[in-house]
Design a protein around this motif. Structure first.
Motif, mmCIF file in Angstrom:
data_model
loop_
_atom_site.group_PDB
_atom_site.id
_atom_site.type_symbol
_atom_site.label_atom_id
_atom_site.label_comp_id
_atom_site.label_asym_id
_atom_site.label_seq_id
_atom_site.Cartn_x
_atom_site.Cartn_y
_atom_site.Cartn_z
ATOM 1 N N GLN A 339 4.106 -5.590 11.356
ATOM 2 C CA GLN A 339 2.928 -5.872 12.191
ATOM 3 C C GLN A 339 2.541 -4.628 13.007
ATOM 4 N N ALA A 340 2.382 -3.524 12.296
ATOM 5 C CA ALA A 340 2.029 -2.265 12.951
ATOM 6 C C ALA A 340 0.636 -2.344 13.551
ATOM 7 N N THR A 341 0.435 -1.654 14.652
ATOM 8 C CA THR A 341 -0.877 -1.608 15.296
ATOM 9 C C THR A 341 -1.740 -0.486 14.748
ATOM 10 N N ALA A 342 -1.175 0.353 13.894
ATOM 11 C CA ALA A 342 -1.932 1.477 13.328
ATOM 12 C C ALA A 342 -1.177 2.027 12.131
ATOM 13 N N ILE A 343 -1.883 2.824 11.319
ATOM 14 C CA ILE A 343 -1.233 3.683 10.331
ATOM 15 C C ILE A 343 -1.386 5.102 10.864
ATOM 16 N N ASN A 344 -0.293 5.621 11.404
ATOM 17 C CA ASN A 344 -0.374 6.914 12.081
ATOM 18 C C ASN A 344 0.126 8.044 11.181
ATOM 19 N N GLU A 345 0.115 9.249 11.741
ATOM 20 C CA GLU A 345 0.493 10.428 10.966
ATOM 21 C C GLU A 345 1.945 10.348 10.508
ATOM 22 N N GLU A 346 2.804 9.806 11.369
ATOM 23 C CA GLU A 346 4.215 9.688 11.004
ATOM 24 C C GLU A 346 4.407 8.779 9.788
ATOM 25 N N MET A 347 3.632 7.719 9.717
ATOM 26 C CA MET A 347 3.743 6.786 8.584
ATOM 27 C C MET A 347 3.223 7.424 7.303
ATOM 28 N N LYS A 348 2.172 8.204 7.402
ATOM 29 C CA LYS A 348 1.640 8.890 6.221
ATOM 30 C C LYS A 348 2.619 9.943 5.715
ATOM 31 N N ILE A 349 3.232 10.682 6.642
ATOM 32 C CA ILE A 349 4.230 11.678 6.249
ATOM 33 C C ILE A 349 5.421 10.990 5.593
ATOM 34 N N ALA A 350 5.848 9.870 6.163
ATOM 35 C CA ALA A 350 6.981 9.130 5.591
ATOM 36 C C ALA A 350 6.667 8.671 4.177
ATOM 37 N N ALA A 351 5.426 8.209 3.955
ATOM 38 C CA ALA A 351 5.027 7.779 2.610
ATOM 39 C C ALA A 351 5.059 8.950 1.637
ATOM 40 N N ALA A 352 4.507 10.097 2.046
ATOM 41 C CA ALA A 352 4.489 11.272 1.173
ATOM 42 C C ALA A 352 5.902 11.726 0.829
ATOM 43 N N GLU A 353 6.768 11.750 1.823
ATOM 44 C CA GLU A 353 8.140 12.203 1.581
ATOM 45 C C GLU A 353 8.909 11.219 0.701
ATOM 46 N N ALA A 354 8.654 9.922 0.873
ATOM 47 C CA ALA A 354 9.333 8.916 0.041
ATOM 48 C C ALA A 354 8.886 9.019 -1.412
#
Length: 754
Positions: A339-354
């Motif tokens: 239930q995140a309140t946003a998709i932030n830069e940290e989440m995008k970086i985590a997706a790219a690295e995964a």
């Protein structure tokens, strides 16, 4: 890169038929609770809804428990930038948005609704979307032109407390960033040292540039170009979004900027990068030519002048496809689950690295088998395959954890091992493996004989087989009748299709000779054989396959299964030592059941039942399942007793002696094989979980069960699939529609069944 990127040419009529057939569009609403009785309806609506309404009013977080909001994403567009076609309006974007909703469901089990807003006013668009926050758990913006897309996304992220992402920007950026991480790994480069040229300054290009800078690429090492040349500090007529990436450089053209560059990121137009430019790049250049549908330079063109290059495109017919479907479903899955309140830069970086890390791992056997032997980390595999079943587990969990670590998760996950397992089993592996099979056939196309090509349903399937790049359909029928039907179906070049007419085929003498040698000791004269070859389409089609003029065959729409099977067996034998039989696949959201034998053997012997069990288990494994076999009966372990139980018991004894390497049990009634509560009454059962391979005791019960499930079950059905013939032959039900035939044709051609 929102779409496939691979150019597939098919008739407009076929595309329209696909979208209108069965029911208009591509999505429907399905109730997730029983709706059969008055009590069900009273619980679903009034007065039953009063309790959750009051609970949510007291505590808004309860909406995640009592409603579908926490798994519901809106796919929203105004149609101003539709898939490279431009501004065609909100209503015209609806097929695309429905398609995006389908991808959300298919890849991450995220429910999605498409919303098309008839406004080009950013403020009106923002207000309309913001007012829908109580309805959705996330917002996926799509096909909105720049620069309005930047304004809209930023405003909505500030106003809404749910994840908002413009996938055209960030989806492409995340996948490209994953590829860049791995390309740098292979070439020994460090992110803070690479020199990057970005060609294009639209939504995707700016998002890509921003994300790679977040990953460590230095601002001073990036030069961005638009249609007017390099975006440099001091250049006139540059908006705020481009100016954020203006460079200190004397270069004024792409040709000047590319000299000595380590990386080219293209999000522009076909042909923008030339071979002379590629020659000027640094050793082991990294080239991401992502223009859609045609790249800035094709891999063969680039490799002709720089064999040391690592190349990615947006197309599936080249290695290293930058495809958004690798990202957005799993990013929203992870964001919704906490239930995140946003998709932030940290989440995008985590997706790219995964995603990058997944490509560096050993590819599972089922993925390698579907995509080819060379799908291991290297210059032609820096991005995972789009249908890799591990993506949902790896990317979603990485995004969820990043949301928690960055403080935007409202419902943190307490047990990540349990969460990863839940993700892993959330989707049916059959769908992933079938998708891989279809993709591999594109890489190794085959010739499939369509024995009833004068039939419209069959011809539609054959057209789609060719249009989607699976191979060459060989159409059996009267030449003019088939040509007329092709014209009727909107084919502009009907003569380009291969038509085999027994009245004119050059293969007839060879066929007659072959078949006469087979049948001359079975009471057939040569004239009988010649008549059969000339008049029986299934015999003629089977001979095409037997003599190597086709790789596989599909028939059955115009004649009963038994008749078609008799005609096929005049030409093609069962595999040596095998018994041919049929399998139906019953596919639900998160399960698949294999049902056999449903077509041929009326009363199988014990040896035949054991053989059918082993072969069906092998098919289950090829389709991504660990087989658990149940020999079904009206009796469970002798209760009640009956005279037809011995063959089943003997079949189990045969497997006991052979130790086949999978779970099996019998004789059991269906509830003792499938219902965990009933299974608990038999603690000695060898099945650890409900069975997924059901071996029927006889043809009557098998065929009746398969057809009842198909008509009443409401789940997807594949089959019957014919197993055990020397050549790949499939006999479809007479009620089949074109997608059914296409699926069987692909499975036969790919060698998954048969």
């Amino acid at each position: 890169m929102s779409g496939d990127g691979n150019k597939v040419s098919f008739s407009e009529r076929e595309a329209l038929f696909y979208h209108e057939t069965i029911r208009p569009g591509k999505i429907e609403i399905v109730a997730s609770k029983p709706m059969a009785t008055q009590r069900d309806l009273s619980l679903a609506y009034s007065p039953g809804v009063a309790a959750p309404v009051e609970a949510i009013a007291k505590d808004p977080a309860k909406a995640a428990i009592y409603t579908a909001r926490s798994n519901l994403v809106a796919v929203i567009s105004n149609g101003t930038a539709i898939l490279g076609m431009g501004n065609l309006g909100a209503l015209a974007s609806k097929p695309v948005m429905e398609g995006k909703a389908v991808l959300f469901k298919r890849f991450a089990d995220v429910d999605s609704m498409d919303i098309e807003l008839a406004t080009e006013d950013p403020e009106a668009f923002i207000n309309a979307v913001a007012l829908m926050e109580p309805t959705f758990g996330g917002i996926n913006l799509e096909d909105i032109k720049a620069p309005e897309c930047f304004i809209i996304e930023q405003a909505l992220r500030e106003r809404m407390k749910i994840p908002v992402m413009h996938d055209d920007q960030h989806g492409t950026a995340i996948i490209a960033a994953a590829g860049l991480i791995n390309a740098c790994h292979l070439t020994g480069r460090k992110m803070d040292e690479v020199k990057v040229v970005v060609n294009g300054a639209g939504a995707s290009a700016i998002a890509c540039t921003s994300l790679i800078k977040s990953l460590g690429v230095r601002h001073d090492n990036v030069v961005m170009c638009d249609s007017k040349g390099v975006i440099y500090i001091g250049r006139d007529n540059v908006d705020q979004f481009k100016s954020a990436h203006a460079a200190h450089t004397d270069a004024r053209t792409l040709e000047e900027a590319i000299e000595g560059a380590d990386v080219f990121l293209g999000l522009s137009v076909k042909g923008a990068l030339t071979q002379p430019m590629v020659k000027k790049m640094a050793p082991k250049p990294i080239i991401f030519a992502m223009a859609n549908p045609d790249p800035e330079i094709t891999p063969p063109e680039a490799r002709a002048v720089r064999p040391d290059a690592i190349i990615a495109t947006g197309r599936s017919d080249y290695p290293n496809q930058v495809n958004n479907v690798l990202g957005f479903p799993f990013i929203f899955r992870g964001a919704l689950d906490v239930q995140a309140t946003a998709i932030n830069e940290e989440m995008k970086i985590a997706a790219a690295e995964a995603i990058a890390a997944l490509a560096r791992e050993r590819v599972p056997e089922e993925v390698a088998a579907a995509y080819g032997k060379n799908q291991q980390f290297g210059t032609e595999y820096i991005i995972p395959a789009p249908f890799d079943p591990r993506l949902i587990e790896r990317v979603s969990s990485a995004v969820a954890k990043a949301a928690m670590d960055s403080g935007v998760a409202q419902s943190p996950i307490k047990d990540f091992d349990a969460y990863r397992h839940a993700l892993k089993v959330r989707l049916n592996p059959t769908t992933s493996v079938l998708s891989q099979v279809f993709e591999e056939l594109k890489r190794n196309p085959k010739r499939v004989v369509f024995a009833e090509a004068e039939d419209e349903v069959v011809l539609r399937a054959a057209i789609q087989f060719r249009d989607f790049g699976y191979g060459t359909p060989v159409l059996v029928g009267r030449t003019q009748a088939v040509l007329d039907k092709l014209v009727e179906l909107g084919i502009e070049d009907p003569e380009s299709y291969e038509i085999q007419n027994s009245a004119t085929s050059i293969y007839v003498p060879e066929m007659v000779d072959y078949l006469y040698k087979r049948l001359q000791r079975r009471g057939y004269m040569e004239r009988d054989v010649r008549r059969m070859v000339n008049q029986e389409r299934n015999i003629f089609a089977s001979l095409l396959v037997a003599l190597g003029h086709g790789d596989a065959m599909i028939s059955g729409v115009t004649r009963p299964f038994a008749q078609t099977m008799r005609e096929v067996q005049m030409v093609i034998d069962p595999k040596q030592g095998q018994v041919p039989f049929g399998i139906h696949l019953m596919i639900g959201k998160d399960y698949t059941v294999f049902l056999a034998d449903t077509t041929i053997n009326e009363r199988p012997s014990a040896a035949e039942l054991a053989h059918i069990a082993k072969e069906t288990a092998a098919v289950a494994r090829r389709l991504g399942h660990e087989p658990r076999v149940a020999f079904l009966s009206f009796s469970t372990f002798g209760n009640p007793s009956g005279k037809w139980l011995e063959p089943i018991r003997e079949a189990v004894a045969i497997l006991d002696a052979e130790k086949p390497g999978f779970e099996y049990e019998g004789e059991v009634a269906p509830d003792a094989a499938l219902n965990p509560k009933v299974m608990a009454n038999y603690p000695f059962s060898r099945l650890s979980q409900p069975a997924n391979v059901l071996i029927m005791p006889g043809l009557q019960s098998a065929n009746v069960s398969a057809k009842l499930l198909r008509e009443l079950g409401g789940n997807a059905t594949i089959g019957p699939m014919l197993i055990g013939m020397e050549k790949p032959v499939q006999i479809a039900p007479m009620t089949s529609i074109a997608p059914d035939l296409l699926q069987l044709a692909v499975l036969a051609a790919a060698g998954v069944v048969g």
